[in-house]
Design a protein around this motif. Structure first.
Motif, mmCIF file in Angstrom:
data_model
loop_
_atom_site.group_PDB
_atom_site.id
_atom_site.type_symbol
_atom_site.label_atom_id
_atom_site.label_comp_id
_atom_site.label_asym_id
_atom_site.label_seq_id
_atom_site.Cartn_x
_atom_site.Cartn_y
_atom_site.Cartn_z
ATOM 1 N N LYS A 70 -1.448 0.402 -9.319
ATOM 2 C CA LYS A 70 -0.389 -0.364 -9.979
ATOM 3 C C LYS A 70 0.206 0.405 -11.153
ATOM 4 C CE LYS A 70 0.569 -4.927 -11.935
ATOM 5 N NZ LYS A 70 -0.019 -6.263 -12.283
ATOM 6 N N ARG A 71 -0.598 1.251 -11.790
ATOM 7 C CA ARG A 71 -0.130 2.060 -12.922
ATOM 8 C C ARG A 71 0.575 3.341 -12.486
ATOM 9 N NH1 ARG A 71 -2.234 0.783 -17.956
ATOM 10 N NH2 ARG A 71 -3.754 -0.923 -17.977
ATOM 11 N N GLY A 72 0.649 3.558 -11.175
ATOM 12 C CA GLY A 72 1.353 4.727 -10.673
ATOM 13 C C GLY A 72 0.503 5.948 -10.438
ATOM 14 N N LYS A 73 -0.817 5.836 -10.605
ATOM 15 C CA LYS A 73 -1.698 6.973 -10.383
ATOM 16 C C LYS A 73 -1.871 7.223 -8.886
ATOM 17 C CE LYS A 73 -6.489 8.512 -11.026
ATOM 18 N NZ LYS A 73 -7.829 8.137 -11.530
ATOM 19 N N MET B 12 0.803 -1.211 0.000
ATOM 20 C CA MET B 12 0.000 0.000 0.000
ATOM 21 C C MET B 12 0.844 1.273 0.000
ATOM 22 S SD MET B 12 -3.035 -1.240 -0.177
ATOM 23 C CE MET B 12 -4.127 0.126 0.189
ATOM 24 N N HIS B 13 1.946 1.260 0.719
ATOM 25 C CA HIS B 13 2.830 2.442 0.792
ATOM 26 C C HIS B 13 2.024 3.702 1.105
ATOM 27 C CE1 HIS B 13 6.274 0.177 -0.659
ATOM 28 N NE2 HIS B 13 5.558 -0.235 -1.681
ATOM 29 N N GLY B 14 1.082 3.612 2.045
ATOM 30 C CA GLY B 14 0.208 4.741 2.328
ATOM 31 C C GLY B 14 0.905 5.855 3.077
ATOM 32 N N MET C 92 -5.968 8.231 3.481
ATOM 33 C CA MET C 92 -4.557 8.140 3.156
ATOM 34 C C MET C 92 -4.365 8.241 1.649
ATOM 35 S SD MET C 92 -3.283 4.172 3.476
ATOM 36 C CE MET C 92 -3.504 3.024 2.105
ATOM 37 N N GLU C 93 -3.144 8.554 1.265
ATOM 38 C CA GLU C 93 -2.792 8.677 -0.146
ATOM 39 C C GLU C 93 -1.910 7.494 -0.531
ATOM 40 O OE1 GLU C 93 -0.049 11.875 -2.190
ATOM 41 O OE2 GLU C 93 -2.055 12.729 -1.870
ATOM 42 N N THR C 94 -2.180 6.914 -1.682
ATOM 43 C CA THR C 94 -1.389 5.790 -2.164
ATOM 44 C C THR C 94 -1.357 5.840 -3.688
ATOM 45 O OG1 THR C 94 -1.076 3.388 -2.031
ATOM 46 C CG2 THR C 94 -3.343 4.175 -2.227
ATOM 47 N N HIS C 95 -0.866 4.768 -4.316
ATOM 48 C CA HIS C 95 -0.763 4.731 -5.772
ATOM 49 C C HIS C 95 -1.339 3.420 -6.304
ATOM 50 C CE1 HIS C 95 2.371 7.616 -4.586
ATOM 51 N NE2 HIS C 95 2.159 8.193 -5.756
#
Length: 209
Positions: free
Chosen positions: A73-76, A36-38, A68-71
């Protein structure tokens, strides 16, 4: 998704796969924080091996709502609104953490624009001297659209909320009690399927384009 007490993902449903772009096979068995890398909205890390959310759930307490903010799989970059609940496990785990999340990226952009908008009203000059005779024109939101599943009174209250009026001001201006205002607002939240006044405003004033 379901996460065990060690932070390992045990279930990843189709809705999560559609939202973030990862298949269940990509996620199950991996540590939640590694995937998740939140981060919080101030960009401070939220996901980590010593997750504060996980610690609270381990004590049997739910975490009703956080963002929370995350990305993907496509990097969005996206913002997720998350509610978390501990679930007693009958298997080998002490408990499982159920995380329910939804994408609120568009709503967040609208809310930030609304928060900044009133401070940036247009300035117009009086006569030919526009330097010394400038007047701030307030930004007044339009009435909520008639397509909303709301009564006329509920749309009026939502309009007053958009103008920044508090419950007591709405009650005084409309000659109704504060409890009546709160009841109307609760009906608005239920009808729009949201959980806060800000989310209701984001839904009502969502750009058409």
């Amino acid at each position: 998704m379901l996460v065990d007490e060690d932070g390992v993902i045990r279930c990843w449903n189709r809705a999560a796969a559609r939202l973030l772009g990862y298949r269940a096979l990509d996620m199950i068995g991996r540590n939640c924080h590694e995937v998740m890398h939140g981060v919080m909205l101030n960009q401070q890390p939220l996901c980590s091996p010593s997750c504060s959310i996980g610690r609270r759930l381990a004590c049997g307490h739910g975490v009703r709502n956080f963002t929370m903010e995350t990305h993907t799989k496509r990097g969005k970059t996206i913002r997720l609104n998350i509610s978390s609940l501990p679930i007693k496990s009958k298997g080998p785990h002490r408990f499982l953490a159920l995380h329910l999340f939804r994408d609120i990226t568009d709503q967040a952009v609208i809310l930030e624009s609304a928060a900044n908008g009133p401070r940036r009203g247009k300035r117009v000059g009086s006569g030919t001297d526009q330097t010394n005779h400038q007047t701030e024109i307030p930004v007044i939101p339009p009435l909520p659209s008639a397509w909303l599943p709301l009564t006329r009174r509920e749309r009026e209250i939502l309009h007053r909320l958009a103008q920044g009026q508090e419950t007591f001001a709405i009650a005084d201006n409309m000659c109704i009690s504060r409890n009546t205002v709160r009841n109307h607002i609760q009906h608005i939240l239920v009808k729009l399927g949201v959980h806060s006044r800000l989310q209701a405003l984001a839904t009502a004033y969502r750009p058409s384009a």
